[in-house]
Design an enzyme around this catalytic site. Structure first.
Site, short mmCIF file in Angstrom:
data_model
loop_
_atom_site.label_atom_id
_atom_site.label_comp_id
_atom_site.label_asym_id
_atom_site.label_seq_id
_atom_site.Cartn_x
_atom_site.Cartn_y
_atom_site.Cartn_z
CG ASP A 165 -4.88 -11.93 6.89
OD1 ASP A 165 -4.80 -10.71 6.85
OD2 ASP A 165 -6.21 -12.24 6.43
CD GLU A 270 -2.23 -6.10 3.59
OE1 GLU A 270 -1.88 -6.29 2.00
OE2 GLU A 270 -3.35 -5.96 4.04
#
Ligand code: ZN
Length: 494
Positions: A165, A270
């Site tokens: 992340d 992403e």
């Protein structure tokens, strides 16, 4: 509780595994070897009974059966991932609904999994930013291994994702991918030139660098994104946007070309542009997506910076009508290009979940993280109020130091002094924004604080307490994360 070793000769009988400290859903047999996770006096262990499957640990023979008792460590997690593919992460973002549930402490997996047995969303169980890894002294391996053991323990076979992340560098992306993470969230914030968003027009005109090709492509044009919506750009808006985002486009396509285009890593990508103080306008969102796609970058999700405030561990702050109006355009853009919107800092944003589920038509990725840590701390207040009072007092002293990592509007003077509260009121502190944020962001100092002998002041006792009440912790998470999904699903169509 009986010793789990007594259970081994009874493995194939009707003995009740729970009374031996064995997690019943963790019992798995492969060829002639049975594996399971059990609770021993020293903590959890992974056990194999039968011909060796290469677990690392103490080897003994019980009534003629070869037994290995190992720790829940990286070597043994790798053994499990090789033997049982459901314990390894996989790409999940193409599913309609996916939820990231970060697990700072490495103990939330079992509770999270229970939620995803009830809802069709796929979980991203391993999801940690480098900032959180640093503050908790954990590694990407630890985070992935905790997820592997959790799905094995719970016998959860639907599949789960692992998200590196908010990665900001090539090196971080490479590390996460080489460990088998199934998703990379590329944080483009360091390549975003926000100064152009705030600049006055004269200065903008002076510093603007001409991009002829882009001018021809975007100026005086209307872009039809379907659903009766169009996107267009004024000259000033265009200049700001190009100058703010041009390096983001370069960086994202560089990372994509380096790691994804060759197919050497099979992971979801992403694009995150949310770590900024200025909301992403629908026009900017369109421009970024359109340009990335023109550069042949394939991504599963994109995280714009939505309007309003998404502070850690508290509800949405802002105008929900404006949020809905802008979201309609963001969602139409995402549908137009066929990716999903990703909502970050999604812990406890109950005011907007119904809107998000409805407007995205049930196609979304939502990330939550710290809220499971708050549930763990609430458990401390419930079960050992005296200990909680000590932690709370320490958190107040550590508050100033951590505000440099987090944007919060916490006012610690609004938190009632804990010595004026009875034990029931102590638990109620977790309903107030200021005390939630205080506890939410001081996890680094709390977990790392050592005394003069070098022993942890809180950490070991905290983990011992969480271990004792692990069923209750799972129950709290099931309810709390369940509330998130309940709202997201209320009016989502598919
Ligand atoms: Zn983010």
């Amino acid at each position: 509780m009986k010793d789990f070793k007594e259970f081994i000769p009874l493995l194939h009988s009707k003995a009740d595994p729970v009374s031996y400290g064995v997690y019943p859903l963790s019992v798995h047999t492969i060829k002639k070897t049975t594996l399971f996770i059990a609770k021993s006096k020293e903590g959890k262990v992974i056990v194999s009974a039968g011909p060796s499957v290469n677990l690392v640990g103490e080897k003994i023979v019980i009534e003629g059966t070869e037994v290995v008792i190992g720790e829940l460590n990286h070597e043994n997690a790798k053994v499990l991932r090789a033997l049982f593919p459901f314990t390894a992460p996989k790409k999940v973002l193409s599913a309609a609904r996916t939820i990231g549930v970060g697990d700072r402490l490495g103990i939330a997996g079992p509770g999270h999994i229970r939620v995803f047995e009830k809802y069709d969303a796929y979980p991203v169980l391993a999801q940690q930013s480098v900032r959180e890894l640093t503050l908790t002294n954990r590694t990407f391996e630890d985070v992935l291994d905790a997820a592997t053991f959790a799905v094995f323990q719970e016998g959860y076979k639907k599949g789960y994702g692992a998200d590196g992340d908010h990665l900001k560098t090539e090196k971080e992306v490479e590390t996460a991918l080489s460990l088998g993470f199934s998703m990379i969230t590329l944080d483009c914030s360091e390549h975003m030139h926000n100064e152009f968003e705030l600049m006055n027009k004269d200065e903008l005109d002076r510093t603007y660098i001409r991009f002829d090709e882009l001018e021809q492509k975007y100026l005086n044009k209307d872009f039809d994104i379907g659903e009766g919506l169009t996107v267009s750009f004024s000259e000033e808006e265009f200049k700001r946007m190009v100058m703010t985002y041009k390096d983001v486009l370069e960086f994202a396509s560089f990372i994509y070309d380096k790691f994804f285009i060759t197919g050497s890593y099979d992971a979801d990508f992403e694009i995150s542009i949310d770590e900024t103080s200025t909301p992403t306008t629908p026009a900017e969102h369109f421009f970024i997506a359109n340009e990335l796609i023109a550069r042949k970058v394939k991504f599963a999700t994109l995280a714009p910076r939505f309007c309003g405030e998404f502070q850690k561990g508290v509800d949405y702050i802002g105008d929900t009508d404006q949020f809905e109006r802008e979201l309609k355009v963001h969602a139409a853009i995402a549908r137009h290009f066929s990716y999903k919107l990703s909502l970050h800092s999604g812990s406890d944003k109950f005011r907007i979940f119904e809107i998000f589920g409805r407007i995205t038509r049930g196609n979304f990725h939502v990330k939550t993280a710290g809220t499971n840590y708050l549930e763990a701390m609430k458990l401390v207040a419930m079960k050992d109020p005296a200990f909680y009072r000590k932690i709370h007092a320490f958190a107040l002293t550590a508050f100033d130091e951590v505000t440099k990592y987090y944007h919060v509007t916490t006012d610690i003077t609004r938190i009632p002094p804990v010595d004026t509260l009875d034990d029931q009121q102590l638990v109620k502190l977790f309903e107030h924004n200021d005390s939630r944020q205080l506890i939410h962001i001081t996890y680094g100092p709390i977990l790392n604080k050592k005394d003069e002998n070098g022993s942890f002041v809180f950490k070991d006792a905290l983990y011992a307490l969480w271990n004792t009440y692990e069923q209750l912790y799972s129950e709290l998470l099931f309810r709390h994360i369940g509330r998130h999904l309940h709202q997201l699903y209320r009016h989502c169509q598919n």
